[in-house]
Design a protein around this motif. Structure first.
Motif, mmCIF file in Angstrom:
data_model
loop_
_atom_site.group_PDB
_atom_site.id
_atom_site.type_symbol
_atom_site.label_atom_id
_atom_site.label_comp_id
_atom_site.label_asym_id
_atom_site.label_seq_id
_atom_site.Cartn_x
_atom_site.Cartn_y
_atom_site.Cartn_z
ATOM 1 N N PHE A 225 0.903 -1.022 -0.142
ATOM 2 C CA PHE A 225 -0.068 0.026 -0.301
ATOM 3 C C PHE A 225 0.380 1.215 -0.073
ATOM 4 C CE2 PHE A 225 -3.041 2.942 2.142
ATOM 5 C CZ PHE A 225 -3.555 3.423 1.356
ATOM 6 N N GLU A 226 2.279 0.814 0.842
ATOM 7 C CA GLU A 226 2.737 2.683 0.718
ATOM 8 C C GLU A 226 3.422 2.808 -0.336
ATOM 9 O OE1 GLU A 226 3.251 5.154 3.696
ATOM 10 O OE2 GLU A 226 1.379 3.917 3.315
ATOM 11 N N MET A 227 4.225 1.672 -0.804
ATOM 12 C CA MET A 227 4.619 1.560 -1.952
ATOM 13 C C MET A 227 4.152 2.344 -3.341
ATOM 14 S SD MET A 227 7.528 0.889 -1.207
ATOM 15 C CE MET A 227 8.333 1.117 -3.088
ATOM 16 N N ALA A 228 2.640 1.852 -2.994
ATOM 17 C CA ALA A 228 1.524 2.213 -4.262
ATOM 18 C C ALA A 228 1.617 3.583 -3.708
ATOM 19 C CB ALA A 228 1.105 1.129 -4.074
ATOM 20 N N ARG A 229 1.308 4.371 -3.309
ATOM 21 C CA ARG A 229 1.657 5.466 -3.256
ATOM 22 C C ARG A 229 2.503 6.274 -3.541
ATOM 23 N NH1 ARG A 229 2.797 8.502 1.317
ATOM 24 N NH2 ARG A 229 3.100 6.973 2.478
ATOM 25 N N THR A 230 3.442 5.994 -3.042
ATOM 26 C CA THR A 230 4.888 6.487 -4.330
ATOM 27 C C THR A 230 4.773 6.257 -5.655
ATOM 28 O OG1 THR A 230 6.322 5.416 -2.461
ATOM 29 C CG2 THR A 230 7.210 6.003 -4.149
ATOM 30 N N ARG B 68 2.327 6.363 -7.361
ATOM 31 C CA ARG B 68 0.767 7.423 -7.854
ATOM 32 C C ARG B 68 1.352 8.694 -7.839
ATOM 33 N NH1 ARG B 68 -2.403 3.888 -4.503
ATOM 34 N NH2 ARG B 68 -2.235 5.540 -2.890
ATOM 35 N N THR B 69 2.338 9.268 -7.278
ATOM 36 C CA THR B 69 2.755 10.290 -6.896
ATOM 37 C C THR B 69 4.188 10.180 -7.239
ATOM 38 O OG1 THR B 69 3.196 10.569 -4.700
ATOM 39 C CG2 THR B 69 1.292 11.108 -5.223
ATOM 40 N N ILE B 70 4.905 9.748 -8.117
ATOM 41 C CA ILE B 70 6.017 9.298 -8.523
ATOM 42 C C ILE B 70 6.933 10.879 -8.632
ATOM 43 C CG2 ILE B 70 5.819 9.521 -11.261
ATOM 44 C CD1 ILE B 70 7.965 6.931 -10.872
ATOM 45 N N ALA B 71 5.608 12.079 -9.250
ATOM 46 C CA ALA B 71 7.001 13.139 -9.227
ATOM 47 C C ALA B 71 7.133 14.170 -8.092
ATOM 48 C CB ALA B 71 5.881 14.456 -10.581
ATOM 49 N N GLN B 72 6.074 14.577 -6.987
ATOM 50 C CA GLN B 72 6.777 14.389 -5.935
ATOM 51 C C GLN B 72 7.753 13.441 -5.496
ATOM 52 O OE1 GLN B 72 3.034 14.856 -3.519
ATOM 53 N NE2 GLN B 72 4.092 15.338 -2.009
ATOM 54 N N SER B 73 7.961 12.222 -5.250
ATOM 55 C CA SER B 73 7.817 11.394 -4.118
ATOM 56 C C SER B 73 9.398 10.894 -5.042
ATOM 57 C CB SER B 73 7.293 10.051 -4.217
ATOM 58 O OG SER B 73 6.194 10.517 -3.920
ATOM 59 N N VAL B 74 9.418 10.959 -6.207
ATOM 60 C CA VAL B 74 10.985 10.951 -6.325
ATOM 61 C C VAL B 74 12.074 11.780 -7.890
ATOM 62 C CG1 VAL B 74 11.799 8.751 -8.532
ATOM 63 C CG2 VAL B 74 10.772 7.961 -6.914
ATOM 64 N N LEU B 75 11.268 12.431 -8.904
ATOM 65 C CA LEU B 75 11.254 13.415 -8.981
ATOM 66 C C LEU B 75 12.028 14.784 -7.927
ATOM 67 C CD1 LEU B 75 9.311 12.844 -12.523
ATOM 68 C CD2 LEU B 75 11.299 11.726 -11.754
#
Length: 253
Positions: free
Chosen positions: A12-17, A19-26
């Motif tokens: 669940f927590e990884m899926a949230r990441t 879903r918001t990959i621009a905010q979480s990773v980029l």
């Protein structure tokens, strides 16, 4: 050990990441690239080598550690705070799960995301500077131990916080200044004697120093002390989380 429940929280927590990959990773990767441009290129060209290492390469471990600490704390704190905010914490507490299983799910996901971003930044840094990693095993060990220990700290912050403002208070006003003053962009040996001693009271210095040693074989403090510091902090956070679940502090409010 209820591995299915741990895996469900982790997924669940990884899926949230993602879903918001621009905010979480980029976003953290782009921010770190800007640090490379400003400190590595603009300022680094005017600074002599530090301990025989080009300044651009010297700051890479510090930049990775800065992002790792910020991401570990923010991911774990938001992950456990959100169930409190929407009221599903009681369902989590009433499920047939021990506190260890709950912590493994949330902290494992937060640490995974932080390490993933740190490795992306490490790969990106190779585009700007020539890097060498003298002790790759210890580099990964420091990376994992730091991510786990500060994800545990973030978990504690998420339980302690009563608002989104409090959720950001410690990462912004405590963690980030400690990293900047902990040798991320300089060596403690470059400071006057008095301030060098003062800097060694900063716990983040030991994390940055040990991580930098794994790259270049140079450190501000003995690497054994750095390893002891991060392991001790991890155990301290685990003990505090055990006390939280044992007493119900801030969980049933």
């Amino acid at each position: 050990m209820n591995w299915r429940s741990i895996w469900a929280i982790y997924q669940f927590e990884m899926a949230r990441t993602f879903r918001t990959i621009a905010q979480s990773v980029l976003s953290p990767v782009i921010s770190t690239v800007l640090y490379f441009v400003v400190f590595g290129s603009a300022i680094g060209s005017r600074i002599d080598a530090v301990d025989g290492i080009s300044y651009g390469a010297f700051i890479v471990p510090g930049l990775i550690m800065l992002t790792l600490l910020q991401q570990s704390v923010s991911n774990a704190s938001f992950g456990i705070y959100f169930p409190k905010f929407i009221g599903t914490m009681y369902e989590l507490l009433s499920a047939p799960m021990s506190f260890i299983e709950i912590v493994m799910g949330y902290v494992g996901a937060a640490a995974t995301k932080a390490v993933m971003i740190a490795l992306i930044i490490l790969a990106t840094s190779a585009l700007f500077v020539d890097l060498r990693i003298e002790h790759p095993f210890w580099m990964l060990a420091f990376l994992l131990l730091t991510a786990l220990s500060f994800s545990l700290l973030g978990f504690i912050i998420g339980i302690w916080a009563k608002s989104f403002e409090q959720l950001q208070l410690i990462p912004l006003l405590v963690i980030t200044p400690l990293v900047f003053l902990g040798g991320a962009f300089y060596s403690a040996s470059m400071l006057p004697p008095f301030w060098e001693v003062v800097t060694k009271f900063n716990p983040v210095l030991y994390l940055v120093s040990g991580f930098r040693w794994s790259f270049f074989g140079v450190a501000d403090v003995p690497v054994g002390i750095s390893l002891f510091a991060v392991t001790g902090f991890l155990l301290l956070c685990l003990g505090f989380i055990w006390w939280i679940f044992r007493t119900g502090w801030r969980l049933r409010e």
